[in-house]
Design a protein around this motif. Structure first.
Motif, PDB file in Angstrom:
ATOM      1  N   LEU A 100       1.634   6.644  -6.941  1.00 30.87           N
ATOM      2  CA  LEU A 100       0.220   7.301  -7.224  1.00 30.87           C
ATOM      3  C   LEU A 100       1.075   8.555  -7.371  1.00 30.87           C
ATOM      4  O   LEU A 100       0.987   9.780  -8.368  1.00 30.87           O
ATOM      5  CB  LEU A 100      -0.301   7.030  -6.620  1.00 30.87           C
ATOM      6  CG  LEU A 100      -1.396   5.392  -6.606  1.00 30.87           C
ATOM      7  CD1 LEU A 100      -2.907   5.422  -5.441  1.00 30.87           C
ATOM      8  CD2 LEU A 100      -2.146   5.858  -8.254  1.00 30.87           C
ATOM      9  N   VAL A 101       1.693   9.177  -5.885  1.00 32.02           N
ATOM     10  CA  VAL A 101       2.224  10.347  -6.084  1.00 32.02           C
ATOM     11  C   VAL A 101       3.620  10.832  -7.188  1.00 32.02           C
ATOM     12  O   VAL A 101       3.151  11.994  -7.836  1.00 32.02           O
ATOM     13  CB  VAL A 101       2.778  11.178  -4.501  1.00 32.02           C
ATOM     14  CG1 VAL A 101       3.455  12.152  -4.928  1.00 32.02           C
ATOM     15  CG2 VAL A 101       1.842  10.779  -3.542  1.00 32.02           C
ATOM     16  N   ALA A 102       4.216   9.912  -7.387  1.00 38.58           N
ATOM     17  CA  ALA A 102       4.882  10.127  -8.503  1.00 38.58           C
ATOM     18  C   ALA A 102       4.472  10.315  -9.942  1.00 38.58           C
ATOM     19  O   ALA A 102       5.123  10.984 -10.257  1.00 38.58           O
ATOM     20  CB  ALA A 102       6.405   8.888  -8.072  1.00 38.58           C
ATOM     21  N   GLY A 103       3.932   9.017  -9.972  1.00 36.14           N
ATOM     22  CA  GLY A 103       2.818   9.428 -11.232  1.00 36.14           C
ATOM     23  C   GLY A 103       1.758  11.001 -11.760  1.00 36.14           C
ATOM     24  O   GLY A 103       2.363  11.867 -12.528  1.00 36.14           O
ATOM     25  N   ASP A 151       0.943  -1.253   0.271  1.00 33.86           N
ATOM     26  CA  ASP A 151       0.522   0.182   0.419  1.00 33.86           C
ATOM     27  C   ASP A 151       1.361   0.975  -0.031  1.00 33.86           C
ATOM     28  O   ASP A 151       0.430   1.829  -0.791  1.00 33.86           O
ATOM     29  CB  ASP A 151      -1.197  -0.241   1.527  1.00 33.86           C
ATOM     30  CG  ASP A 151      -1.977  -1.316   0.721  1.00 33.86           C
ATOM     31  OD1 ASP A 151      -2.069  -1.569  -0.069  1.00 33.86           O
ATOM     32  OD2 ASP A 151      -2.584  -1.308   2.309  1.00 33.86           O
ATOM     33  N   TRP A 152       2.031   1.270   0.781  1.00 36.45           N
ATOM     34  CA  TRP A 152       3.003   2.803   0.840  1.00 36.45           C
ATOM     35  C   TRP A 152       3.460   2.478  -0.190  1.00 36.45           C
ATOM     36  O   TRP A 152       3.382   3.907  -1.186  1.00 36.45           O
ATOM     37  CB  TRP A 152       3.793   2.293   2.365  1.00 36.45           C
ATOM     38  CG  TRP A 152       2.854   2.917   3.001  1.00 36.45           C
ATOM     39  CD1 TRP A 152       2.964   1.796   4.169  1.00 36.45           C
ATOM     40  CD2 TRP A 152       2.918   3.799   3.677  1.00 36.45           C
ATOM     41  NE1 TRP A 152       1.790   2.508   5.581  1.00 36.45           N
ATOM     42  CE2 TRP A 152       2.806   3.732   4.783  1.00 36.45           C
ATOM     43  CE3 TRP A 152       2.789   5.120   3.276  1.00 36.45           C
ATOM     44  CZ2 TRP A 152       1.871   5.640   5.161  1.00 36.45           C
ATOM     45  CZ3 TRP A 152       2.674   6.463   4.007  1.00 36.45           C
ATOM     46  CH2 TRP A 152       1.898   6.065   5.008  1.00 36.45           C
ATOM     47  N   LEU A 153       3.892   2.239  -1.211  1.00 38.04           N
ATOM     48  CA  LEU A 153       4.828   1.947  -2.393  1.00 38.04           C
ATOM     49  C   LEU A 153       3.648   2.019  -3.479  1.00 38.04           C
ATOM     50  O   LEU A 153       4.326   2.922  -4.364  1.00 38.04           O
ATOM     51  CB  LEU A 153       5.299  -0.022  -3.080  1.00 38.04           C
ATOM     52  CG  LEU A 153       6.761   0.201  -2.487  1.00 38.04           C
ATOM     53  CD1 LEU A 153       6.699  -2.112  -2.226  1.00 38.04           C
ATOM     54  CD2 LEU A 153       7.412   1.157  -2.900  1.00 38.04           C
ATOM     55  N   GLY A 154       2.328   1.395  -3.024  1.00 42.40           N
ATOM     56  CA  GLY A 154       1.571   2.275  -4.327  1.00 42.40           C
ATOM     57  C   GLY A 154       1.500   3.319  -4.480  1.00 42.40           C
ATOM     58  O   GLY A 154       0.978   4.133  -5.028  1.00 42.40           O
ATOM     59  N   VAL A 199       4.666   8.976 -20.346  1.00 39.57           N
ATOM     60  CA  VAL A 199       4.252   7.931 -20.381  1.00 39.57           C
ATOM     61  C   VAL A 199       4.755   7.654 -18.875  1.00 39.57           C
ATOM     62  O   VAL A 199       4.314   6.734 -18.219  1.00 39.57           O
ATOM     63  CB  VAL A 199       5.084   7.536 -21.814  1.00 39.57           C
ATOM     64  CG1 VAL A 199       5.052   5.867 -21.562  1.00 39.57           C
ATOM     65  CG2 VAL A 199       4.023   7.685 -23.177  1.00 39.57           C
ATOM     66  N   LEU A 200       5.737   7.753 -18.643  1.00 39.32           N
ATOM     67  CA  LEU A 200       6.254   6.892 -17.050  1.00 39.32           C
ATOM     68  C   LEU A 200       4.987   7.511 -15.960  1.00 39.32           C
ATOM     69  O   LEU A 200       5.822   6.606 -15.334  1.00 39.32           O
ATOM     70  CB  LEU A 200       7.549   8.205 -16.786  1.00 39.32           C
ATOM     71  CG  LEU A 200       8.405   7.661 -15.607  1.00 39.32           C
ATOM     72  CD1 LEU A 200       8.626   5.889 -15.249  1.00 39.32           C
ATOM     73  CD2 LEU A 200       9.746   8.252 -15.271  1.00 39.32           C
ATOM     74  N   GLY A 201       4.813   8.631 -16.231  1.00 43.17           N
ATOM     75  CA  GLY A 201       4.056   8.724 -14.694  1.00 43.17           C
ATOM     76  C   GLY A 201       2.283   8.034 -15.004  1.00 43.17           C
ATOM     77  O   GLY A 201       2.495   7.546 -13.629  1.00 43.17           O
ATOM     78  N   VAL A 202       2.614   7.947 -15.939  1.00 39.35           N
ATOM     79  CA  VAL A 202       0.773   7.290 -16.519  1.00 39.35           C
ATOM     80  C   VAL A 202       1.589   5.574 -16.170  1.00 39.35           C
ATOM     81  O   VAL A 202       0.593   4.793 -15.455  1.00 39.35           O
ATOM     82  CB  VAL A 202       0.930   6.703 -17.607  1.00 39.35           C
ATOM     83  CG1 VAL A 202      -0.439   5.627 -17.882  1.00 39.35           C
ATOM     84  CG2 VAL A 202      -0.055   8.552 -17.922  1.00 39.35           C
TER      85      VAL A 202
END
Length: 119
Positions: free
Chosen positions: A13-16, A6-9, A45-48
């Motif tokens: 999400l924030v980085a993307g 969950d923390w990695l997710g 693309v990297l963000g998505v």
């Protein structure tokens, strides 16, 4: 283990989201078509993909993972083609500063981008 995922997710999400925001700002702020095309494809693309990875880490069901994988494959296959078409159209329309190009391989082929040799 679920807490780590969950923390990695959440981090993905924030980085993307930040990369997608940077791509949007770049599209608005960059001066020429080639710079805007770069901003619209590379960080977007990297963000998505990071957003999709964050969603995959949160959902974890096989049906959802399959759909996320399809979205990632289509994003990776269509963004480079769209960037190539935008660059070609900008080149042919004369909407770019040719002085910014390191190498102008299309100039040898003619203005239409066709082959230089006889028909």
């Amino acid at each position: 283990m679920a807490t780590v995922a969950d923390w990695l997710g959440a981090a993905c999400l924030v980085a993307g989201a930040l990369l997608s925001l940077a791509a949007g700002i770049g599209v608005l702020r960059f001066p020429d078509a080639l710079s805007r095309m770069h901003a619209a494809t590379k960080p977007q693309v990297l963000g998505v993909l990071l957003l999709l990875l964050g969603i995959a880490l949160r959902l974890r069901s096989p049906a959802d993972l399959g759909m996320i994988l399809l979205v990632a494959v289509f994003q990776l296959s269509t963004a480079p083609v769209a960037a190539q078409m935008i660059a070609r159209a900008a080149y042919r329309a004369g909407r770019l500063d040719r002085g910014l190009l390191d190498a102008d391989e299309l100039a040898e082929r003619g203005a239409d981008g066709g082959s230089a040799g006889p028909a």
